[in-house]
Design a protein around this motif. Structure first.
Motif, PDB file in Angstrom:
ATOM      1  N   PHE A 199       0.826  -1.215   0.000  1.00 47.73           N
ATOM      2  CA  PHE A 199       0.000   0.000   0.000  1.00 47.73           C
ATOM      3  C   PHE A 199       0.856   1.260   0.000  1.00 47.73           C
ATOM      4  O   PHE A 199       1.616   1.500   0.938  1.00 47.73           O
ATOM      5  N   PRO A 200       0.741   2.094  -1.035  1.00 50.11           N
ATOM      6  CA  PRO A 200       1.401   3.398  -1.008  1.00 50.11           C
ATOM      7  C   PRO A 200       0.826   4.245   0.130  1.00 50.11           C
ATOM      8  O   PRO A 200      -0.214   3.898   0.705  1.00 50.11           O
ATOM      9  N   PRO A 201       1.504   5.360   0.455  1.00 50.27           N
ATOM     10  CA  PRO A 201       1.051   6.185   1.577  1.00 50.27           C
ATOM     11  C   PRO A 201      -0.414   6.615   1.446  1.00 50.27           C
ATOM     12  O   PRO A 201      -0.849   6.985   0.367  1.00 50.27           O
ATOM     13  N   ARG A 202      -1.130   6.544   2.542  1.00 47.49           N
ATOM     14  CA  ARG A 202      -2.502   7.052   2.658  1.00 47.49           C
ATOM     15  C   ARG A 202      -3.476   6.387   1.703  1.00 47.49           C
ATOM     16  O   ARG A 202      -4.437   6.996   1.257  1.00 47.49           O
ATOM     17  N   GLN A 203      -3.246   5.111   1.409  1.00 44.79           N
ATOM     18  CA  GLN A 203      -4.193   4.348   0.592  1.00 44.79           C
ATOM     19  C   GLN A 203      -4.922   3.341   1.473  1.00 44.79           C
ATOM     20  O   GLN A 203      -4.343   2.788   2.415  1.00 44.79           O
ATOM     21  N   ARG A 204      -6.200   3.107   1.169  1.00 41.68           N
ATOM     22  CA  ARG A 204      -6.972   2.082   1.863  1.00 41.68           C
ATOM     23  C   ARG A 204      -7.340   0.976   0.880  1.00 41.68           C
ATOM     24  O   ARG A 204      -7.236   1.143  -0.341  1.00 41.68           O
ATOM     25  N   LEU A 205      -7.767  -0.135   1.429  1.00 47.82           N
ATOM     26  CA  LEU A 205      -8.114  -1.296   0.606  1.00 47.82           C
ATOM     27  C   LEU A 205      -9.529  -1.146   0.040  1.00 47.82           C
ATOM     28  O   LEU A 205     -10.486  -0.954   0.798  1.00 47.82           O
ATOM     29  N   ALA A 206      -9.661  -1.247  -1.273  1.00 41.37           N
ATOM     30  CA  ALA A 206     -10.985  -1.274  -1.897  1.00 41.37           C
ATOM     31  C   ALA A 206     -11.517  -2.697  -1.831  1.00 41.37           C
ATOM     32  O   ALA A 206     -10.853  -3.630  -2.295  1.00 41.37           O
ATOM     33  N   LEU A 207     -12.691  -2.859  -1.253  1.00 42.78           N
ATOM     34  CA  LEU A 207     -13.296  -4.196  -1.164  1.00 42.78           C
ATOM     35  C   LEU A 207     -14.034  -4.525  -2.464  1.00 42.78           C
ATOM     36  O   LEU A 207     -14.043  -5.660  -2.910  1.00 42.78           O
ATOM     37  N   GLY A 208     -14.651  -3.514  -3.052  1.00 44.84           N
ATOM     38  CA  GLY A 208     -15.257  -3.677  -4.379  1.00 44.84           C
ATOM     39  C   GLY A 208     -14.290  -3.173  -5.425  1.00 44.84           C
ATOM     40  O   GLY A 208     -13.082  -3.191  -5.219  1.00 44.84           O
ATOM     41  N   PHE A 209     -14.823  -2.736  -6.562  1.00 39.67           N
ATOM     42  CA  PHE A 209     -13.986  -2.151  -7.611  1.00 39.67           C
ATOM     43  C   PHE A 209     -14.752  -0.959  -8.180  1.00 39.67           C
ATOM     44  O   PHE A 209     -15.567  -1.108  -9.090  1.00 39.67           O
ATOM     45  N   PRO A 210     -14.491   0.228  -7.579  1.00 42.31           N
ATOM     46  CA  PRO A 210     -15.232   1.412  -8.025  1.00 42.31           C
ATOM     47  C   PRO A 210     -15.031   1.672  -9.517  1.00 42.31           C
ATOM     48  O   PRO A 210     -13.975   1.375 -10.063  1.00 42.31           O
ATOM     49  N   VAL A 211     -16.055   2.218 -10.159  1.00 41.50           N
ATOM     50  CA  VAL A 211     -15.948   2.720 -11.530  1.00 41.50           C
ATOM     51  C   VAL A 211     -15.942   4.236 -11.432  1.00 41.50           C
ATOM     52  O   VAL A 211     -16.852   4.822 -10.869  1.00 41.50           O
ATOM     53  N   LEU A 212     -14.873   4.852 -11.931  1.00 43.37           N
ATOM     54  CA  LEU A 212     -14.727   6.309 -11.851  1.00 43.37           C
ATOM     55  C   LEU A 212     -14.517   6.868 -13.254  1.00 43.37           C
ATOM     56  O   LEU A 212     -13.543   6.531 -13.920  1.00 43.37           O
ATOM     57  N   THR A 213     -15.435   7.705 -13.676  1.00 48.93           N
ATOM     58  CA  THR A 213     -15.338   8.318 -14.997  1.00 48.93           C
ATOM     59  C   THR A 213     -15.632   9.799 -14.877  1.00 48.93           C
ATOM     60  O   THR A 213     -16.709  10.183 -14.429  1.00 48.93           O
ATOM     61  N   ALA A 214     -14.656  10.632 -15.258  1.00 51.77           N
ATOM     62  CA  ALA A 214     -14.884  12.075 -15.323  1.00 51.77           C
ATOM     63  C   ALA A 214     -15.351  12.463 -16.712  1.00 51.77           C
ATOM     64  O   ALA A 214     -16.261  13.261 -16.886  1.00 51.77           O
ATOM     65  N   ALA A 215     -14.708  11.881 -17.700  1.00 51.33           N
ATOM     66  CA  ALA A 215     -14.998  12.191 -19.098  1.00 51.33           C
ATOM     67  C   ALA A 215     -15.395  10.905 -19.806  1.00 51.33           C
ATOM     68  O   ALA A 215     -14.556  10.050 -20.074  1.00 51.33           O
ATOM     69  N   ALA A 216     -16.694  10.783 -20.099  1.00 54.13           N
ATOM     70  CA  ALA A 216     -17.209   9.575 -20.743  1.00 54.13           C
ATOM     71  C   ALA A 216     -17.120   9.726 -22.260  1.00 54.13           C
ATOM     72  O   ALA A 216     -17.105  10.841 -22.780  1.00 54.13           O
ATOM     73  N   PRO A 217     -17.053   8.599 -22.967  1.00 51.30           N
ATOM     74  CA  PRO A 217     -17.006   8.677 -24.430  1.00 51.30           C
ATOM     75  C   PRO A 217     -18.405   8.929 -24.992  1.00 51.30           C
ATOM     76  O   PRO A 217     -19.394   8.667 -24.307  1.00 51.30           O
ATOM     77  N   PRO A 218     -18.476   9.425 -26.231  1.00 52.48           N
ATOM     78  CA  PRO A 218     -19.787   9.567 -26.872  1.00 52.48           C
ATOM     79  C   PRO A 218     -20.393   8.189 -27.122  1.00 52.48           C
ATOM     80  O   PRO A 218     -19.664   7.226 -27.360  1.00 52.48           O
ATOM     81  N   GLU A 219     -21.721   8.103 -27.038  1.00 50.78           N
ATOM     82  CA  GLU A 219     -22.390   6.817 -27.274  1.00 50.78           C
ATOM     83  C   GLU A 219     -23.221   6.904 -28.541  1.00 50.78           C
ATOM     84  O   GLU A 219     -23.650   7.971 -28.912  1.00 50.78           O
ATOM     85  N   PRO A 220     -23.504   5.789 -29.196  1.00 54.25           N
ATOM     86  CA  PRO A 220     -23.027   4.455 -28.842  1.00 54.25           C
ATOM     87  C   PRO A 220     -21.564   4.263 -29.225  1.00 54.25           C
ATOM     88  O   PRO A 220     -21.085   4.858 -30.175  1.00 54.25           O
ATOM     89  N   LEU A 221     -20.889   3.420 -28.454  1.00 54.16           N
ATOM     90  CA  LEU A 221     -19.497   3.096 -28.747  1.00 54.16           C
ATOM     91  C   LEU A 221     -19.431   2.109 -29.913  1.00 54.16           C
ATOM     92  O   LEU A 221     -20.308   1.261 -30.040  1.00 54.16           O
ATOM     93  N   PRO A 222     -18.372   2.192 -30.724  1.00 55.49           N
ATOM     94  CA  PRO A 222     -18.150   1.135 -31.704  1.00 55.49           C
ATOM     95  C   PRO A 222     -18.020  -0.221 -30.996  1.00 55.49           C
ATOM     96  O   PRO A 222     -17.514  -0.277 -29.870  1.00 55.49           O
ATOM     97  N   ALA A 223     -18.479  -1.266 -31.640  1.00 52.85           N
ATOM     98  CA  ALA A 223     -18.314  -2.610 -31.084  1.00 52.85           C
ATOM     99  C   ALA A 223     -16.833  -2.977 -31.081  1.00 52.85           C
ATOM    100  O   ALA A 223     -16.050  -2.398 -31.833  1.00 52.85           O
ATOM    101  N   ALA A 224     -16.479  -3.937 -30.224  1.00 51.68           N
ATOM    102  CA  ALA A 224     -15.074  -4.336 -30.109  1.00 51.68           C
ATOM    103  C   ALA A 224     -14.472  -4.656 -31.472  1.00 51.68           C
ATOM    104  O   ALA A 224     -13.372  -4.182 -31.796  1.00 51.68           O
ATOM    105  N   GLN A 225     -15.180  -5.430 -32.291  1.00 51.23           N
ATOM    106  CA  GLN A 225     -14.563  -5.847 -33.563  1.00 51.23           C
ATOM    107  C   GLN A 225     -14.395  -4.687 -34.542  1.00 51.23           C
ATOM    108  O   GLN A 225     -13.667  -4.811 -35.521  1.00 51.23           O
ATOM    109  N   ASP A 226     -15.043  -3.548 -34.271  1.00 50.08           N
ATOM    110  CA  ASP A 226     -14.858  -2.352 -35.113  1.00 50.08           C
ATOM    111  C   ASP A 226     -13.905  -1.347 -34.477  1.00 50.08           C
ATOM    112  O   ASP A 226     -13.672  -0.276 -35.026  1.00 50.08           O
TER     113      ASP A 226
END
Ligand SMILES: Nc1nc2c(c(=O)[nH]1)N[C@H]1C(S)=C(S)[C@@H](COP(=O)(O)O)O[C@H]1N2
Ligand SMILES: [Mo]
Length: 201
Positions: A18-45
């Protein structure tokens, strides 16, 4: 009503992870400040374009899957004080991707560009580390859209804001430049072990 517990103190036997002043995440937060435009291209594209101080090249999804595939187990550190241990990503190591590109000797930094308004730069030499990858899967499943799917950078040696989601462009540059958060006051390097959160840190 019970409150879900999302974070815990670092377990003593794992304290050195653990780096300084970090705590353990029990889940896995999703953090997005800038989202992409939708709809997104499919993976194969989806495509990944290399440009700037490199031979211009657009890698297709098939090109990416034809490169050597790696599965890496990594600890990640978010600047908002959580650390998640043993996250498992699958994709192409950045150093293996570099082998497939023709990068100019003048290039010193790589700006990772997201679809939409987000970017973050790293020194090119960081891309030679063995713990960075361009991931298309998490925990054995295709990356979920909120987590940056179909393609994201994972750079565990820096705070997680450097790990650009919805990765679509790699700009090779002869100097460092601020990305989305660096232009808003975050540290240009962002080493969690040095607590490099803000430019003044
Ligand atoms: N394109 C894009 N990538 C991004 C972001 C974003 O807003 N847009 N947020 C960053 C930040 S600040 C963090 S902490 C991580 C969060 O990743 P996660 O949602 O998988 O936890 O993504 C990073 N990559
Ligand atoms: Mo973040």
């Amino acid at each position: 009503m019970s409150r879900r517990k999302h974070f815990a103190d670092p377990p003593p036997e794992q304290a050195e992870r653990f780096p300084p002043r970090q705590r353990l995440a029990l889940g896995f937060p999703v953090l997005t400040a800038a989202a992409p435009p939708e709809p997104l291209p499919a993976a194969q594209d989806w495509t990944l374009r290399a440009f700037g101080l490199a031979r211009e090249r657009t890698l297709t999804w098939a090109d990416l899957l034809a490169l050597p595939q790696s599965t890496l187990t990594l600890d990640i550190h978010c600047v908002t004080h959580w650390t998640k241990l043993d996250t498992v990503w699958q994709g192409v190591r950045t150093r293996d991707l570099l082998d497939a590109l023709e990068v100019s000797p003048q290039a010193t930094h790589v700006m990772a560009h997201a679809l939409g308004d987000y970017s973050a730069a790293l020194p090119l030499e960081d891309w030679q580390r063995d713990d960075l990858l361009i991931a298309h899967s998490y925990a054995g499943e295709p990356l979920e859209q909120g987590r940056g799917g179909p393609l994201r950078l994972v750079a565990p040696h820096r705070y997680f804001w450097k790990s650009v989601k919805w990765l679509e462009g790699l700009e090779f540059m002869d100097r460092d430049r601020p990305g989305y958060w660096e232009a808003r006051g975050y540290h240009w390097r962002g080493d969690p072990w040095q607590s490099e959160r803000w430019e003044s840190d």
